[in-house]
Design a protein around this motif. Structure first.
Motif, short mmCIF file in Angstrom:
data_model
loop_
_atom_site.label_atom_id
_atom_site.label_comp_id
_atom_site.label_asym_id
_atom_site.label_seq_id
_atom_site.Cartn_x
_atom_site.Cartn_y
_atom_site.Cartn_z
N GLY A 66 2.86 0.90 3.21
CA GLY A 66 1.68 1.32 3.89
C GLY A 66 1.74 2.27 5.03
N THR B 75 0.97 -1.08 0.00
CA THR B 75 0.06 0.04 0.01
C THR B 75 0.90 1.26 -0.09
N ARG C 8 -3.91 1.49 -3.16
CA ARG C 8 -4.91 0.31 -2.38
C ARG C 8 -5.07 0.68 -1.01
N THR C 9 -6.52 0.59 -0.65
CA THR C 9 -6.84 0.78 0.58
C THR C 9 -7.67 -0.51 0.88
#
Length: 847
Positions: free
Chosen positions: A288, A50, A70-71
Motif C-alpha cells: 500500500g 493494497t 483495493r482501496t
C-alpha cells in the motif's frame, strides 16, 4: 399412559445425554483448538494488501502496480443501501446474532446429510471475516470449528461496525477487485458514493460466487441475483415500493473499467516503480505504498499532446506509408456467400441510412472486421478502422462497434505516397489511389476536443502510426524536479524510455557548453573567430575530415554571439581548439555529465557526445537558473499505507541571496541544501542573451510564435540528419525534446523543423497566463557599443555599431583591423586530436 411417560422420560435422558456429549465434544474441541487460534486483536491493526500507487505532486493518480486492486474504506463511507443489500444477501440477522447463525449452521448440516457433500457453510458475515483474514479457505471440519470459535471471540472484542468494515474491504468481487470501492471502479468506473441502489445490489451479489454472478461475464445470471437481493430488501422493509420498482427496472450498466489514471505518464510510472522496488523490495506491490512524484499534471498533459502531435505532423509531412493490413474479408462464412449468390439464402440485405453521413449504405455482415478491429491496438486518439468503400473523393470506414464514418476528402489529401525522407509521390486524385475495400487503417479526430460525444459526429482524418520516435523532458531549473517526461510515441507500443534511457548524439544543443567554457576562459560574445574551411589530416585515418556549415558556405570572421545563434560549425571547432579539449570536458562535468561519455577530440564541439534528453535538460537547467548545479529527481516522497513518510527528497535548491559559504537554506518549514554555483553568473547571463538571440535572430525563429522575450534555447541536428533536437527555457521551466528513428537513419529534417515545434507547443500551453521571467543582470557587467565586424569598441558616430554585454575585465579596446580574408586552414596530425564523426557533405553536416 405409563408407557408414554416412560418414553418421554427416556427421551429426556437421551437428549440430555446428547447435550452432555455435545458439550463435552465442544469443550474438548475448544481445549484442542484453542491454542491454535490467532489473536483477534491483530484484526484492529490488519494490513490489507493494497497496490503501489503513484501520484503527481498535485495528488493526481498516475499508475497503480499490484495484482489486487483495493482501496480500503471506513464504515462511515459505506453507503447505507450497500449495507442493507449485503445483509439481505448474506446475513440478515448480522446486527443481532453473536457471531454464528444456529439456523444457518443447522441448514448446512441438513444439506450435508442429504447430499453427502458440503452445499453451503451457513456462514455469517462475522464468520466470513474470520475465514478471510485469519484462516485458510480449505473446506474441512477443523477449519469450520476454528471459524466458529474465532467468530464468537470477535463479537466480544470488535464492534459490529468494525466487523462490517473489515468485511467490505476484504471480500473478493471479481476482476482483481478486492473490496467494494475497487469493485465500484472496476464495474462502473465511479466513486462508491455515486452508485445507484441497483448497482450496489449488483456488487452485493458477487461475494457468493464472483465468477458465476459477474455482470460482465454472466449478465443474465447477475441480473437475476441482483433483483432477488432488491426483492429481499423490499420484503424486509429496507426500501419502499417505488424504490424497489425503480431498482429492478434499471438496466445492467456494468462493464470492465481498467485503471483510469488521472494523468498519462506511463514512462515516469515505470521509472518510479523500478526506483522504489530497488529501495523497498518486492512487497511494494502489496504494502500500500503511495509515491508522490514531482510531476506537474498540467505540464505532463501538455507534454503528451505536444510530442504525440509533433510526431504525427512529422509523419504526415513525409507521406503515406501504406495500410496496416490489406484485403480483410468482411465475413468468413463462405458457404453462406455461395448460397446467397445462388439465390438460395436471403441474408436480409436492405438499404439503410448511414449514421455518419446520412447517405444510403448497404447492410452487410462485418463480423470478421469487428473481430480484427478488436484485436488491433488503439494508440491514444488513433483508432483502427477498416475501409468499407474508397471511390473517387469519398472514403467510408467501419469501426469496431460497426459504425460507419465518412472521412472528408480534405483530410485525406495529405497522403501522397512516401518514397524517402525527401520525396513523396504525386498528389492524390481519388481515395482509391491508396486505399480499397477491406484495408485496415487508422483514423484520428481532426482536433483533440470533440464537438460532440457521438463518434460519428466528429470529423475524422486519415492517419497512420508514426515510425519516427521522439522524447520530451521538462524540469524546474530551481531544484531539478521533473515536471514532465514522455519517452516515446506510445508506451504500450514500445516501452523503451527514450527520454531517460536513450542516448543519441547531441548535435548543436551541446555547443552552449563549449561557448560557456570559452566565456569562462576569457573570450567574449564579441570575440572574432574565422569561419573558414578547415581540413584535418591524420595518418591513422583513411581520409581527411572536412567539417562544414549546414549551408556549405564559409562566412569569414564571425563574432562568437553570431556564430552561436547561426550555429556555425567551423567557429565552434576553432573555439574548442583554442580553449583545449581537456578544459571543455572538465567544464562539462560540472553540469553533471559523465566524462567517459564525452569524446576527447574536436568533434565534441559539434555535439558528437551521446546523451539522453534527460541529461540535456539537466544541462540547460543550470544555464536557466544562473549557473547553479541542480540534480534531477522525480520522487518527492514515499508514504506507507498509514500515511507515514518513509522517504522525503532533499534536493539542492538555488539560493541567489544566500551568502557564498552557505550550505543550507530554509524555504517554508523545510531546510534544503544549497545548489553550488559552477559558473560565473556573468558568463551565464551573457550565454542566456546569446541563446535568446537563437530564437530572435537564429535557427530557433519558429519559437517567436510564442510572443515572449524571456525564452532562450538551441536547435540541434546531427550528422546525416539522424537526430533532431531542441532545448530551451525561461527562468521557471526548462525543456528538451528529441526526434529520430530508433534505428538511426536520415529523418530529412533539421531540429528547427522536427523538434522545435514540439517544444513551442509545450511552452505555449505551460506558460499560458504566466508572467515573463528572465535572469536579472548581475553586477560586474557593462554594455558597450562595438564594431559589428571586428568586435572592437566602436568609434563615436560609427554607423555599423551595435551593443554588446561584457564582463568589466573583458571590455575590448577601440581598434579596427582588417580580417576579411578566409584562407583554408590545414591542420596536420599532431596539431589537434582527430574527430570521430564521419565525413559528410555540407548539407548533412552537424547543425
Amino acid at each position: 399412559m405409563n408407557a408414554t411417560k416412560v418414553f418421554f422420560k427416556w427421551l429426556i435422558y437421551l437428549l440430555f445425554g446428547l447435550f452432555a456429549f455435545g458439550t463435552a465434544v465442544a469443550f474438548s474441541v475448544a481445549l484442542y483448538l484453542g491454542p491454535q487460534l490467532p489473536d483477534i486483536e491483530q484484526l484492529r491493526n490488519i494490513q490489507l494488501q493494497t497496490p503501489l500507487r503513484i501520484y503527481t505532486r498535485d495528488e493526481k493518480l498516475v499508475a497503480e502496480f499490484g495484482e489486487k486492486r483495493r482501496t480500503p474504506v471506513q464504515y462511515e463511507q459505506i453507503p447505507q443501501y450497500f449495507i442493507q443489500a449485503i445483509l439481505a444477501a448474506e446475513d440478515t440477522n448480522f446486527y443481532n446474532h453473536s457471531g454464528i447463525d444456529i439456523k444457518g449452521l443447522g441448514r448446512a448440516v441438513l444439506q450435508l446429510a442429504q447430499s453427502g457433500s458440503i452445499q453451503s457453510g451457513g456462514s455469517t458475515i462475522t464468520m466470513q471475516v474470520a475465514r478471510n483474514y485469519l484462516l485458510t479457505l480449505d473446506q474441512t471440519f477443523t477449519r469450520k470449528f476454528k471459524e466458529i470459535m474465532i467468530s464468537l471471540q470477535m463479537e466480544k472484542i470488535l464492534s459490529k461496525e468494525e466487523i462490517m468494515e473489515l468485511y467490505v474491504n476484504k471480500i473478493y468481487l471479481g476482476n482483481r477487485a478486492y473490496g467494494i470501492d475497487a469493485a465500484a471502479e472496476v464495474y462502473y468506473g465511479k466513486e462508491l458514493h455515486e452508485l445507484s441502489l441497483a448497482q450496489l445490489a449488483m456488487i452485493a451479489g458477487l461475494p457468493k460466487a464472483p465468477s458465476r454472478y459477474n455482470p460482465i461475464v454472466n449478465p443474465r445470471r447477475a441480473l437475476l441475483r441482483r433483483n432477488w437481493i432488491v426483492h429481499r430488501m423490499h420484503s424486509l422493509g429496507m426500501i419502499d415500493e417505488q424504490t424497489y420498482e425503480a431498482a429492478i427496472r434499471e438496466p445492467i450498466s456494468a462493464r470492465y473499467h481498467g485503471l483510469k489514471p488521472e494523468v498519462q505518464a506511463p514512462y515516469v510510472a515505470e521509472m518510479v516503480r523500478a526506483e522504489v522496488a530497488e529501495q523497498l523490495g518486492d512487497d511494494i506491490y502489496t504494502a500500500g505504498y503511495r509515491v508522490y512524484t514531482t510531476l506537474d499534471s498540467e505540464a505532463q498533459s501538455a507534454a503528451n499532446v505536444a510530442l504525440v502531435q509533433g510526431l504525427l505532423d512529422y509523419d504526415k509531412r513525409h507521406g503515406w506509408r501504406g495500410v496496416v493490413q490489406r484485403d480483410i474479408p468482411a465475413a468468413l462464412d463462405t458457404e453462406a456467400d455461395e448460397l446467397s449468390r445462388e439465390g438460395e439464402l436471403d441474408l436480409g440485405i436492405e438499404p439503410q441510412e448511414s449514421e455518419g453521413s446520412g447517405e444510403l449504405v448497404v447492410s452487410e455482415d462485418t463480423s470478421n472486421w469487428q473481430k480484427v478491429l478488436r484485436s488491433t491496438p488503439t494508440y491514444g486518439d488513433l483508432k483502427p478502422v477498416i475501409v468499407s468503400s474508397a471511390e473517387e473523393k469519398t472514403l467510408q470506414v467501419v469501426t469496431e462497434d460497426d459504425s460507419y464514418i465518412d472521412v472528408p476528402w480534405d483530410l485525406i489529401t495529405w497522403a501522397k505516397p512516401h518514397h524517402n525522407p525527401y520525396w513523396k509521390g504525386p498528389a492524390l486524385k481519388a481515395s482509391s489511389d491508396i486505399l480499397r475495400r477491406g484495408d485496415l487503417i487508422y483514423i484520428e479526430p481532426e482536433d483533440n476536443e470533440p464537438d460532440a460525444d457521438e463518434l460519428v459526429q466528429r470529423r475524422w482524418q486519415l492517419s497512420q502510426v508514426p515510425n519516427v520516435q521522439g522524447a520530451f523532458v521538462s524540469m524546474s531549473p530551481e531544484d531539478g524536479s521533473l515536471l514532465a517526461l514522455v519517452g516515446g510515441f506510445n508506451f504500450y507500443q514500445n516501452k523503451f524510455n527514450r527520454a531517460y534511457q536513450g542516448a543519441r548524439q547531441a548535435g548543436s544543443i551541446f555547443k552552449p557548453i563549449i561557448y560557456m567554457a570559452a566565456l569562462e576562459s576569457g573570450m567574449t560574445a564579441a570575440s572574432i573567430i574565422n569561419d573558414a574551411p578547415v581540413v584535418f589530416n591524420d595518418k591513422e585515418l583513411e581520409s581527411t575530415w572536412r567539417p562544414s556549415n549546414s549551408s556549405g558556405k564559409f562566412y569569414g570572421p564571425t563574432r562568437l554571439r553570431h556564430a552561436l545563434y547561426k550555429s556555425r560549425n567551423l567557429v565552434s571547432i576553432r573555439i574548442l581548439r583554442s580553449i583545449g579539449i581537456n578544459t571543455a570536458i572538465r567544464f562539462a562535468t560540472r553540469f553533471g555529465l559523465n566524462p567517459d561519455q564525452l569524446p576527447r577530440d574536436l568533434s565534441l564541439a559539434l555535439g558528437s557526445a551521446t546523451l539522453s534528453p534527460y541529461e540535456m535538460a539537466m544541462v540547460y537547467a543550470t544555464v536557466a537558473n544562473g549557473g547553479y548545479k541542480v540534480n534531477p529527481y522525480f520522487i518527492e516522497r514515499i508514504e506507507n499505507s498509514d500515511g507515514e513518510v518513509l522517504y522525503q527528497a532533499e534536493p539542492a535548491r538555488v539560493c541567489r541571496d544566500c551568502p557564498q559559504d552557505a550550505d543550507k537554506v530554509q524555504i517554508g518549514d523545510r531546510v534544503y541544501p544549497v545548489a553550488p554555483a559552477i559558473a560565473d553568473k556573468r558568463s551565464v547571463y551573457i550565454m542566456q542573451t546569446m541563446l535568446k538571440d537563437v530564437i530572435q535572430q537564429g535557427t530557433g525563429r519558429r519559437a517567436r510564435a510564442l510572443g515572449r522575450s524571456d525564452i532562450a534555447g538551441k536547435t540541434g541536428t546531427t550528422n546525416d540528419l539522424k537526430d533532431a533536437w531542441f532545448a530551451g527555457f525561461n527562468q521557471d521551466v526548462v525543456a528538451a525534446t528529441w526526434v529520430g528513428f530508433d534505428q538511426p537513419s536520415n529523418i530529412g529534417e533539421y531540429g528547427s523543423k522536427a523538434a522545435l515545434p514540439i517544444w513551442v507547443s509545450f511552452m505555449q500551453e505551460y506558460l499560458s497566463g504566466k508572467p515573463e521571467r528572465s535572469m536579472a543582470q548581475p553586477p560586474g557587467l557593462v554594455t558597450v557599443r562595438i564594431d559589428s565586424e571586428t568586435g572592437k569598441r566602436a568609434r563615436p558616430g560609427q554607423k555599423n555599431a551595435i551593443f554588446e554585454v561584457f564582463r568589466v575585465e573583458n571590455v575590448p579596446e577601440e581598434e579596427v583591423t582588417n580580417t576579411s580574408e578566409t584562407p583554408v586552414e590545414i591542420i596536420q596530425s599532431g596539431d589537434g586530436p582527430a574527430p570521430s564523426v564521419d565525413d559528410a557533405p555540407a548539407p548533412e553536416a552537424l547543425f
